[in-house]
Design a protein around this motif. Structure first.
Motif, short mmCIF file in Angstrom:
data_model
loop_
_atom_site.label_atom_id
_atom_site.label_comp_id
_atom_site.label_asym_id
_atom_site.label_seq_id
_atom_site.Cartn_x
_atom_site.Cartn_y
_atom_site.Cartn_z
N CYS A 257 -22.21 -7.26 -56.23
CA CYS A 257 -20.93 -7.96 -56.22
C CYS A 257 -20.92 -9.07 -55.16
O CYS A 257 -21.82 -9.14 -54.31
CB CYS A 257 -19.78 -6.98 -56.00
N ASP A 258 -19.92 -9.92 -55.22
CA ASP A 258 -19.81 -11.04 -54.28
C ASP A 258 -19.05 -10.67 -53.02
O ASP A 258 -19.19 -11.33 -51.99
CB ASP A 258 -19.11 -12.22 -54.96
N ALA A 259 -18.22 -9.64 -53.09
CA ALA A 259 -17.52 -9.14 -51.91
C ALA A 259 -17.02 -7.74 -52.21
O ALA A 259 -16.64 -7.43 -53.34
CB ALA A 259 -16.35 -10.04 -51.52
N PHE A 260 -17.01 -6.91 -51.17
CA PHE A 260 -16.47 -5.54 -51.28
C PHE A 260 -15.17 -5.48 -50.50
O PHE A 260 -15.09 -6.00 -49.38
CB PHE A 260 -17.47 -4.53 -50.72
N ILE A 261 -14.15 -4.85 -51.09
CA ILE A 261 -12.81 -4.83 -50.50
C ILE A 261 -12.42 -3.40 -50.15
O ILE A 261 -12.61 -2.48 -50.96
CB ILE A 261 -11.75 -5.41 -51.47
N ARG A 262 -11.84 -3.22 -48.96
CA ARG A 262 -11.35 -1.92 -48.51
C ARG A 262 -9.91 -2.10 -48.02
O ARG A 262 -9.65 -2.31 -46.83
CB ARG A 262 -12.25 -1.40 -47.37
N PRO A 263 -8.92 -2.00 -48.94
CA PRO A 263 -7.53 -2.32 -48.58
C PRO A 263 -6.71 -1.11 -48.11
O PRO A 263 -5.51 -1.04 -48.35
CB PRO A 263 -6.98 -2.86 -49.90
N THR A 264 -7.34 -0.16 -47.45
CA THR A 264 -6.71 1.11 -47.10
C THR A 264 -5.60 0.97 -46.06
O THR A 264 -5.60 0.06 -45.24
CB THR A 264 -7.77 2.08 -46.56
N THR A 265 -4.68 1.96 -46.08
CA THR A 265 -3.61 2.01 -45.08
C THR A 265 -3.99 2.87 -43.89
O THR A 265 -3.36 2.78 -42.83
CB THR A 265 -2.32 2.57 -45.69
N GLU A 308 -6.32 -14.41 -48.71
CA GLU A 308 -6.92 -15.47 -47.91
C GLU A 308 -8.26 -15.06 -47.34
O GLU A 308 -9.22 -15.85 -47.33
CB GLU A 308 -5.96 -15.85 -46.77
N ARG A 309 -8.35 -13.81 -46.88
CA ARG A 309 -9.61 -13.34 -46.28
C ARG A 309 -10.70 -13.19 -47.34
O ARG A 309 -11.88 -13.38 -47.06
CB ARG A 309 -9.38 -12.03 -45.54
N VAL A 310 -10.31 -12.84 -48.57
CA VAL A 310 -11.31 -12.77 -49.64
C VAL A 310 -11.88 -14.16 -49.89
O VAL A 310 -13.11 -14.33 -50.00
CB VAL A 310 -10.69 -12.18 -50.92
N HIS A 311 -11.02 -15.17 -49.98
CA HIS A 311 -11.48 -16.55 -50.14
C HIS A 311 -12.44 -16.93 -49.01
O HIS A 311 -13.51 -17.52 -49.25
CB HIS A 311 -10.30 -17.52 -50.17
N HIS A 312 -12.06 -16.59 -47.79
CA HIS A 312 -12.88 -16.94 -46.63
C HIS A 312 -14.22 -16.23 -46.69
O HIS A 312 -15.28 -16.85 -46.41
CB HIS A 312 -12.12 -16.55 -45.35
N ALA A 313 -14.21 -14.96 -47.05
CA ALA A 313 -15.46 -14.19 -47.13
C ALA A 313 -16.40 -14.77 -48.18
O ALA A 313 -17.62 -14.84 -47.99
CB ALA A 313 -15.15 -12.73 -47.44
N LEU A 314 -15.83 -15.18 -49.31
CA LEU A 314 -16.66 -15.76 -50.37
C LEU A 314 -17.28 -17.08 -49.93
O LEU A 314 -18.41 -17.41 -50.28
CB LEU A 314 -15.82 -15.97 -51.63
N GLU A 315 -16.53 -17.82 -49.14
CA GLU A 315 -17.05 -19.11 -48.65
C GLU A 315 -18.10 -18.92 -47.57
O GLU A 315 -19.13 -19.61 -47.56
CB GLU A 315 -15.89 -19.95 -48.09
N GLN A 316 -17.86 -17.97 -46.66
CA GLN A 316 -18.74 -17.81 -45.50
C GLN A 316 -19.96 -16.94 -45.79
O GLN A 316 -21.01 -17.09 -45.17
CB GLN A 316 -17.96 -17.20 -44.33
N GLY A 317 -19.81 -16.01 -46.70
CA GLY A 317 -20.93 -15.12 -47.02
C GLY A 317 -21.07 -13.98 -46.03
O GLY A 317 -20.24 -13.81 -45.13
N PRO A 318 -22.12 -13.18 -46.16
CA PRO A 318 -22.28 -12.01 -45.31
C PRO A 318 -22.69 -12.37 -43.88
O PRO A 318 -23.31 -13.40 -43.64
CB PRO A 318 -23.41 -11.22 -46.00
#
Length: 352
Positions: A257-265, A308-318
């Protein structure tokens, strides 16, 4: 040295179960005689894994290993009464060295809610030589209960050397081919996992990146509640539902995948976050707890900032990261605990 691991073992592939599986594999690869008492709901045959499904089975098996001087390492969440009963049972007086790892990010709130809970936790942990907290917040909560500081160790429940993706399935390849970018998220029916928040953010992301897709894996992805939430947030067509995946397949998905998301509370120290980073995949996670270096964090509960952070992560990469490995740390800890037992004339089985 002989080590008994007590805890959940996959399936299902929750964080505690995965860590027990990976630690078991690490120790076996280094020639340590290791057995797991599987107290979860699994049942898939595995070498040196003993399923125990009743309190009688558990008590009988545990007593036998304690008599023979095995080093016992308990793994549990610490966020419910059943977890603390498990801790207390394995912490009974015995000459065998005992270690416990407490995994849950919900533990601090659970203990803070009651004086009686904190008192029980202090008593339950009295028989352990070391108490491993997966985060500083967990350590602080245990210290407030009166657990001696010299017993407490902070180390993430993660074995970087055991992160080994399996074969990429046709379903994963198909999702990869359909979506650009492809995001991934581990799902669970519990609201702690942040499904609704992720769906709100996904709708925003799709308005700017119409090719986006979200691959979800884990229990409950085909429930009525899941489908209702997807419809209400208008993301039905953006979901790649992969259901429950065996752990190596989940790693294969994350690696593609292009990014992994962990949106936990709430979180302890999420294995999946560290796995994504170890695989060189950008990871976006809530700031609900301390996250590893290289994680793109957002304010918990804030869907706009998540998008916004997903967009940033996709632009910046790992980011370039060095993954921790609990295997060598725990192996040394076991050895340090076993040696005084041998010198002190304890159970000689522990040295074998």
């Amino acid at each position: 040295m002989r080590v008994l691991l007590v805890g959940d073992y996959p399936p299902p592939h929750g964080g505690v179960a995965v860590h027990v599986q990976q630690l078991h594999g690490y120790l076996r690869e280094r020639g340590v005689e290791t057995v797991v008492l599987d107290i979860g709901k699994g049942g898939r045959p595995a070498p040196d894994v003993i399923p125990v499904r009743t309190p009688t089975q558990y008590g009988t098996r545990l007593a036998g290993f304690l008599r023979e001087g095995w080093t016992v390492h308990v793994h549990t969440s610490g966020n419910n009464p059943k977890s603390w009963m498990l801790a207390a049972t394995a912490g009974v007086r015995a000459r065998a060295p005992r270690v416990i790892t407490l995994h849950s990010g919900l533990l601090p709130d659970y203990l803070a809610a009651s004086v009686a809970r904190r008192a029980f936790a202090r008593v339950a942990l009295a028989g352990y030589s070391r108490v491993v907290a997966v985060s500083e917040a967990v350590r602080e909560a245990l210290a407030r209960c009166g657990v001696p500081e010299e017993k407490l160790v902070v180390y993430p429940a993660f074995c970087g050397s055991q992160v080994r993706p399996g074969r990429v399935s046709p379903e994963i390849e198909a999702a990869r081919a359909r979506r650009l970018p492809l995001l991934a998220m581990a799902h669970h029916p519990s609201p702690v996992y942040g499904r609704g928040l992720m769906f709100r953010a996904l709708r925003m992301i799709a308005d700017e990146l119409p090719g986006v897709g979200l691959a979800v894996f884990g229990p409950g992805t085909r429930s009525e509640e899941f489908l209702r939430d997807a419809r209400e947030h208008r993301v039905e067509e953006l979901i790649e539902d992969l259901g429950e995946l065996e752990h190596s397949r989940a790693l294969a998905l994350i690696s593609r995948c292009d990014a992994f998301i962990r949106p936990t509370t709430h979180d302890g120290d999420a294995i999946s976050v560290r796995e994504a980073l170890a695989l060189g995949v950008p990871c976006v996670a809530s700031d609900v707890c301390g996250r590893p270096h290289g994680t793109y964090t957002f304010q918990v509960g804030n869907a706009v900032e998540l998008a916004e952070r997903v967009h940033h992560a996709l632009e910046q990469g790992p980011a370039q990261v060095v993954s921790p490995d609990a295997g060598p740390v725990l192996l040394k800890l076991y050895g340090d605990l076993v040696q005084p037992t041998i010198l002190g004339g304890g159970e000689t089985h522990a040295a074998q």
